[in-house]
Design a protein around this motif. Sequence first.
Motif, PDB file in Angstrom:
ATOM      1  N   ASN A 297      35.217 -28.400 -42.878  1.00  0.00           N
ATOM      2  CA  ASN A 297      33.941 -28.983 -42.466  1.00  0.00           C
ATOM      3  C   ASN A 297      33.003 -29.237 -43.641  1.00  0.00           C
ATOM      4  O   ASN A 297      32.102 -30.068 -43.535  1.00  0.00           O
ATOM      5  CB  ASN A 297      33.267 -28.106 -41.412  1.00  0.00           C
ATOM      6  N   ASN A 298      33.202 -28.521 -44.763  1.00  0.00           N
ATOM      7  CA  ASN A 298      32.419 -28.842 -45.954  1.00  0.00           C
ATOM      8  C   ASN A 298      32.768 -30.263 -46.403  1.00  0.00           C
ATOM      9  O   ASN A 298      31.879 -31.066 -46.705  1.00  0.00           O
ATOM     10  CB  ASN A 298      32.712 -27.813 -47.057  1.00  0.00           C
TER      11      ASN A 298
ATOM     12  N   ASP B 291      31.085 -32.659 -44.136  1.00  0.00           N
ATOM     13  CA  ASP B 291      29.709 -32.934 -44.583  1.00  0.00           C
ATOM     14  C   ASP B 291      29.721 -34.029 -45.644  1.00  0.00           C
ATOM     15  O   ASP B 291      28.900 -34.951 -45.618  1.00  0.00           O
ATOM     16  CB  ASP B 291      29.068 -31.693 -45.221  1.00  0.00           C
TER      17      ASP B 291
ATOM     18  N   GLY C 126      33.380 -24.936 -48.709  1.00  0.00           N
ATOM     19  CA  GLY C 126      32.107 -24.288 -48.385  1.00  0.00           C
ATOM     20  C   GLY C 126      32.341 -22.808 -48.169  1.00  0.00           C
ATOM     21  O   GLY C 126      33.039 -22.157 -48.964  1.00  0.00           O
ATOM     22  N   ILE C 127      31.799 -22.304 -47.078  1.00  0.00           N
ATOM     23  CA  ILE C 127      31.926 -20.867 -46.809  1.00  0.00           C
ATOM     24  C   ILE C 127      33.326 -20.508 -46.302  1.00  0.00           C
ATOM     25  O   ILE C 127      33.621 -19.339 -46.098  1.00  0.00           O
ATOM     26  CB  ILE C 127      30.864 -20.396 -45.796  1.00  0.00           C
ATOM     27  N   GLY C 128      34.166 -21.519 -46.119  1.00  0.00           N
ATOM     28  CA  GLY C 128      35.528 -21.251 -45.632  1.00  0.00           C
ATOM     29  C   GLY C 128      36.510 -20.938 -46.747  1.00  0.00           C
ATOM     30  O   GLY C 128      37.688 -20.667 -46.484  1.00  0.00           O
TER      31      GLY C 128
ATOM     32  N   SER D 207      38.846 -19.085 -48.914  1.00  0.00           N
ATOM     33  CA  SER D 207      39.390 -17.785 -48.527  1.00  0.00           C
ATOM     34  C   SER D 207      40.376 -17.211 -49.545  1.00  0.00           C
ATOM     35  O   SER D 207      40.894 -16.123 -49.365  1.00  0.00           O
ATOM     36  CB  SER D 207      40.098 -17.929 -47.176  1.00  0.00           C
ATOM     37  N   ARG D 208      40.650 -17.976 -50.585  1.00  0.00           N
ATOM     38  CA  ARG D 208      41.602 -17.474 -51.593  1.00  0.00           C
ATOM     39  C   ARG D 208      41.331 -18.144 -52.930  1.00  0.00           C
ATOM     40  O   ARG D 208      40.443 -18.990 -53.025  1.00  0.00           O
ATOM     41  CB  ARG D 208      43.041 -17.706 -51.131  1.00  0.00           C
ATOM     42  N   GLU D 209      42.112 -17.745 -53.963  1.00  0.00           N
ATOM     43  CA  GLU D 209      41.946 -18.314 -55.305  1.00  0.00           C
ATOM     44  C   GLU D 209      42.159 -19.831 -55.261  1.00  0.00           C
ATOM     45  O   GLU D 209      43.024 -20.330 -54.530  1.00  0.00           O
ATOM     46  CB  GLU D 209      42.991 -17.724 -56.265  1.00  0.00           C
TER      47      GLU D 209
ATOM     48  N   ASP E  69      26.375 -26.733 -49.535  1.00  0.00           N
ATOM     49  CA  ASP E  69      26.374 -25.385 -48.946  1.00  0.00           C
ATOM     50  C   ASP E  69      26.563 -24.260 -49.977  1.00  0.00           C
ATOM     51  O   ASP E  69      25.805 -23.311 -50.006  1.00  0.00           O
ATOM     52  CB  ASP E  69      27.413 -25.262 -47.818  1.00  0.00           C
TER      53      ASP E  69
HETATM   54  N1  LIG Z   1      29.070 -25.997 -37.149  1.00  0.00           N
HETATM   55  C1  LIG Z   1      29.613 -25.835 -38.302  1.00  0.00           C
HETATM   56  O1  LIG Z   1      30.639 -25.198 -38.378  1.00  0.00           O
HETATM   57  C2  LIG Z   1      29.011 -26.426 -39.533  1.00  0.00           C
HETATM   58  C3  LIG Z   1      29.662 -26.334 -40.747  1.00  0.00           C
HETATM   59  N2  LIG Z   1      29.194 -26.905 -41.853  1.00  0.00           N
HETATM   60  C4  LIG Z   1      29.964 -26.960 -43.087  1.00  0.00           C
HETATM   61  O2  LIG Z   1      31.235 -26.412 -42.902  1.00  0.00           O
HETATM   62  C5  LIG Z   1      31.539 -25.508 -43.940  1.00  0.00           C
HETATM   63  C6  LIG Z   1      32.536 -24.519 -43.450  1.00  0.00           C
HETATM   64  O3  LIG Z   1      33.630 -25.253 -42.983  1.00  0.00           O
HETATM   65  P1  LIG Z   1      35.082 -24.649 -42.825  1.00  0.00           P
HETATM   66  O4  LIG Z   1      34.979 -23.365 -42.104  1.00  0.00           O
HETATM   67  O5  LIG Z   1      35.901 -25.718 -42.232  1.00  0.00           O
HETATM   68  O6  LIG Z   1      35.522 -24.281 -44.288  1.00  0.00           O
HETATM   69  P2  LIG Z   1      35.535 -25.120 -45.652  1.00  0.00           P
HETATM   70  O7  LIG Z   1      35.230 -26.527 -45.449  1.00  0.00           O
HETATM   71  O8  LIG Z   1      34.732 -24.340 -46.584  1.00  0.00           O
HETATM   72  O9  LIG Z   1      37.047 -25.019 -46.148  1.00  0.00           O
HETATM   73  C7  LIG Z   1      38.016 -24.396 -45.430  1.00  0.00           C
HETATM   74  C8  LIG Z   1      39.344 -25.097 -45.603  1.00  0.00           C
HETATM   75  O10 LIG Z   1      39.827 -24.903 -46.909  1.00  0.00           O
HETATM   76  C9  LIG Z   1      41.033 -24.137 -46.883  1.00  0.00           C
HETATM   77  N3  LIG Z   1      40.992 -23.254 -48.032  1.00  0.00           N
HETATM   78  C10 LIG Z   1      40.262 -22.124 -48.181  1.00  0.00           C
HETATM   79  N4  LIG Z   1      40.434 -21.620 -49.423  1.00  0.00           N
HETATM   80  C11 LIG Z   1      41.271 -22.473 -50.074  1.00  0.00           C
HETATM   81  C12 LIG Z   1      41.823 -22.504 -51.374  1.00  0.00           C
HETATM   82  N5  LIG Z   1      41.507 -21.561 -52.286  1.00  0.00           N
HETATM   83  N6  LIG Z   1      42.654 -23.492 -51.714  1.00  0.00           N
HETATM   84  C13 LIG Z   1      42.970 -24.462 -50.814  1.00  0.00           C
HETATM   85  N7  LIG Z   1      42.479 -24.494 -49.558  1.00  0.00           N
HETATM   86  C14 LIG Z   1      41.639 -23.505 -49.184  1.00  0.00           C
HETATM   87  C15 LIG Z   1      41.055 -23.454 -45.561  1.00  0.00           C
HETATM   88  O11 LIG Z   1      42.349 -23.146 -45.190  1.00  0.00           O
HETATM   89  C16 LIG Z   1      40.382 -24.500 -44.688  1.00  0.00           C
HETATM   90  O12 LIG Z   1      41.274 -25.483 -44.327  1.00  0.00           O
HETATM   91  C17 LIG Z   1      30.208 -24.972 -44.355  1.00  0.00           C
HETATM   92  O13 LIG Z   1      30.242 -24.454 -45.653  1.00  0.00           O
HETATM   93  C18 LIG Z   1      29.324 -26.170 -44.206  1.00  0.00           C
HETATM   94  O14 LIG Z   1      29.362 -26.952 -45.375  1.00  0.00           O
HETATM   95  C19 LIG Z   1      28.067 -27.830 -41.753  1.00  0.00           C
HETATM   96  O15 LIG Z   1      28.616 -29.064 -41.421  1.00  0.00           O
HETATM   97  C20 LIG Z   1      27.097 -27.407 -40.707  1.00  0.00           C
HETATM   98  C21 LIG Z   1      27.726 -27.149 -39.396  1.00  0.00           C
END
Ligand SMILES: NC(=O)C1=CN([C@@H]2O[C@H](COP(=O)(O)OP(=O)(O)OC[C@H]3O[C@@H](n4cnc5c(N)ncnc54)[C@H](O)[C@@H]3O)[C@@H](O)[C@H]2O)[C@@H](O)CC1
Length: 496
Positions: A57-58, A61, A123-125, A127-129, A152
Amino acid sequence: MEYLLDSKTMKSCDSATANYFGLPSIVLMERAALSVIELIQDKKMKDNILVVCGTGNNGGDGLAIARILYERGYKPIVVLIGSDDSLTKEAAIQKKILEKYKINIESTIPQIEYTTIIDALFGIGLSREVEGIYYENISIMNKIEGCKIAIDIPSGISADTGKVLGIAFQADYTITFGFSKIGLVLYPGCTYCGKIIVKDIGITKDSFLGELPITFTYNKKDLQELPKRKFYSNKGTYGKILIIAGNINMSGAACLAGKSAYFTGSGLVNIFTSSENRIILQSNLPEAVLTCFNSEEEIEELLLESMENVDAIAIGPGCGDNHITRKLLELVIKNTKVPVVIDADGLNALSKGNELLTETDQPIILTPHLGEMSRLTGDDVGKIQSALLNSSKQWVNKYKSILVLKDARTIVTDSNNRVYINRSGNNGMATAGSGDVLTGIITSLIGQGKKPFEAASLAVYLHGLAGDEARKKYGVYSLMASHIIEGISMVLKEIN
Ligand SMILES: NC(=O)C1=CN([C@@H]2O[C@H](COP(=O)(O)OP(=O)(O)OC[C@H]3O[C@@H](n4cnc5c(N)ncnc54)[C@H](O)[C@@H]3O)[C@@H](O)[C@H]2O)[C@@H](O)CC1
Ligand SMILES: [K+]
């Protein structure tokens, strides 16, 4: 007070906003994207704007930002890193919209000149290096010239710990949504953020669904929490405290702690010290009441008498690492009827047997720097420093105390799992006596009636602000502990 969230709390907040309150994620995403556009337009940023997106979701955005840029007449260069199979539902919708508008989506960063680089990779997702193509792209983004905006959180920074997971985007601005995150405040994460802007995107405190976050920080308006001065009052109104400090050649520590307590508003400060310090303390801090011991045999009776009718006690500054300090500490812990702050040599004495802490029901506030924490726990400094939050939590769960773990970002924790992370202060404060000043402030606030955890947190904040005032006047090289005391009055005189 400003909440600092970890990724789990932020995710449940996102999900409560969407699922409980029914505000669709895609709407939140739109507002998130619009808040970034606002900065771009305010700063009059021009083409070429590069938007690098991940598949979460990052990245969603980022794709929404690219589309709105297009709507507003820009020609954004959009790069999507990762396969379509891993797109989240919202990111997939954003990608489809871009395709309909025939906005090109690249898979590698074109080697052209950019004015602005937007990081919407993780973003906050995270989860690893970070490895492979993700590592390579962050490395390229860091090398490109231009204004850098992280969405974010800078990609590569753990939202929970502030650690760099392999590599991290170096931003000039971080626009973070809803609430600030712990990783944006702790080191080294905070050095990657640039200016942090917290944007409201429709996620409110209601989305905690009654379960408030445990981690917070203070801002200037929180100084209103300091004890109020009353019109009708006397010195008893503002607390009587006892500071056990200063051995031979260490009178300065007693003086700094005592003076800081007076500067913070204490009504009366009693200093218990070795008789060698009598004259020097009387000349340097005539406002303090002294109880001096000539020999070890005198200590018990004099100390117990001094502990009568006080509101708070501090022990340790300049006491010396010797058996007398341990004896003093044992007497204090076993007999106290009020909260006790243990600092410096008091902590070294405690480390000879931490179980002493179980011999009182009174709140105990410990103020170790990393070296003292290492002596208390037996863990090496590197291990503690790399996991400040965890080390603190482990300690307070084992010994029911309040821990003020002093570092560039001092952390205050208690066994109710509350966590205060401090943002005030500067590196000029890494100077002898700075800790004695903090001890004086904490003890003073408890003496004035603040509850120990709040007193410790506010004291750490005030100490940092006082140091910031001192820096303005003396600069980081010449800043000394006595200047921090001067700073206390500069901060406090603004309040009442
Ligand atoms: N309602 C919501 O959930 C909202 C979310 N928002 C955005 O969504 C973000 C969170 O979204 P997500 O939870 O989808 O997480 P992210 O978009 O931060 O990324 C997670 C994705 O990356 C993968 N990943 C994690 N670490 C990795 C690595 N080291 N190497 C390769 N892939 C990796 C995960 O398996 C997952 O597919 C927030 O930081 C913010 O920017 C905003 O849009 C506001 C609303
Ligand atoms: K990011």
